[in-house]
Design a protein around this motif. Structure first.
Motif, PDB file in Angstrom:
ATOM      1  N   GLU A 105       0.736  -1.184  -0.046  1.00  0.00           N
ATOM      2  CA  GLU A 105       0.035  -0.006  -0.207  1.00  0.00           C
ATOM      3  C   GLU A 105       0.776   1.463   0.016  1.00  0.00           C
ATOM      4  O   GLU A 105       1.850   1.162   0.906  1.00  0.00           O
ATOM      5  N   THR A 124      -3.302   3.671  -2.516  1.00  0.00           N
ATOM      6  CA  THR A 124      -3.537   2.732  -3.566  1.00  0.00           C
ATOM      7  C   THR A 124      -2.572   1.604  -3.198  1.00  0.00           C
ATOM      8  O   THR A 124      -1.808   1.638  -2.470  1.00  0.00           O
ATOM      9  N   LEU A 129       0.945   5.783 -11.077  1.00  0.00           N
ATOM     10  CA  LEU A 129       1.319   5.733  -9.675  1.00  0.00           C
ATOM     11  C   LEU A 129       2.624   7.086  -9.475  1.00  0.00           C
ATOM     12  O   LEU A 129       2.451   7.614  -8.481  1.00  0.00           O
ATOM     13  N   ARG A 162      -8.091   3.558  -9.362  1.00  0.00           N
ATOM     14  CA  ARG A 162      -6.894   2.923  -8.656  1.00  0.00           C
ATOM     15  C   ARG A 162      -6.710   3.704  -7.169  1.00  0.00           C
ATOM     16  O   ARG A 162      -6.003   3.069  -6.539  1.00  0.00           O
ATOM     17  N   LEU A 163      -7.352   4.782  -6.921  1.00  0.00           N
ATOM     18  CA  LEU A 163      -7.262   5.572  -5.650  1.00  0.00           C
ATOM     19  C   LEU A 163      -8.308   5.440  -4.690  1.00  0.00           C
ATOM     20  O   LEU A 163      -9.395   5.249  -5.322  1.00  0.00           O
ATOM     21  N   LYS A 164      -8.015   5.279  -3.768  1.00  0.00           N
ATOM     22  CA  LYS A 164      -8.993   4.983  -2.282  1.00  0.00           C
ATOM     23  C   LYS A 164      -8.880   6.481  -1.757  1.00  0.00           C
ATOM     24  O   LYS A 164      -7.964   6.658  -1.126  1.00  0.00           O
TER      25      LYS A 164
END
Length: 192
Positions: free
Chosen positions: A141, A168, A180, A154-156
């Motif tokens: 992470e 991510t 990224l 892809r992002l939280k």
């Protein structure tokens, strides 16, 4: 507090991985360049090898001094109490190469401090810009401290007030991609 020796070994390993040369090989090229002043040598190293200021400074710093024992492509020797040994144990041990791949790319951004925590590394400039550590037995992470990141699958996005605004997860080195790296670079710049 970060272990300075472990951080130095990681930095040297990353420099050698980026350039494909050992410090001794780089020193021989610096000597052949005819540069005499420290700053001239550092600037030459930055231009010749494409290194940032901090990495070039480390290369020049070791001219005429005992060199750290790090081989290209090899993990740095484990320092006593190396925090990554404690973080990447058991089922998570297989994630260490993925962690190293992420850190090698982050090192290309420039100077920063590594502050090991119990389960991750905190990466800091004037403030924390990222966190890297195992999330599960199959995923690393990356926490990102940047308020300007646009939503992405892809992002939280995390609730306000935490250590990071987004996270991510990656499970393969192919995911250490331009997307990224762009997020990490934005967080790095925001922490200046």
């Amino acid at each position: 507090m970060a272990d300075p020796q472990a951080a130095l070994l990681t930095q040297v390993k990353n420099i050698q991985a980026k350039t494909g040369l050992t410090l001794a090989q780089m020193h021989a090229q610096i000597e052949a360049s005819g540069k005499e002043k420290y700053a001239e040598k550092r600037s030459w190293v930055m231009e010749r090898f494409g290194l940032g200021h901090g990495d070039a400074n480390t290369v020049v710093h070791f001219i005429g001094k005992p060199l750290p024992d790090v081989q290209v492509g090899a993990a740095p020797p484990a320092a006593e109490g190396d925090p990554l040994d404690a973080i990447y144990t058991g089922k998570k041990a297989a994630l260490r190469p993925l962690h190293d791949a992420v850190m090698a790319r982050i090192a290309e951004l420039g100077d920063f401090e590594i502050a090991p925590k119990k389960t991750y590394l905190s990466l800091r400039r004037n403030k924390q810009f990222a966190m890297v550590g195992p999330a599960t037995a199959s995923e690393v992470e990356i926490g990102l401290n940047c308020k300007t990141l646009a939503p992405h699958p892809r992002l939280k996005i995390l609730a306000p007030g935490g250590m990071c605004q987004a996270t991510t997860r990656i499970s393969d080195a192919s995911q250490v991609d331009a997307v990224l790296l762009g997020w990490i670079a934005a967080a790095y710049q925001a922490a200046a």
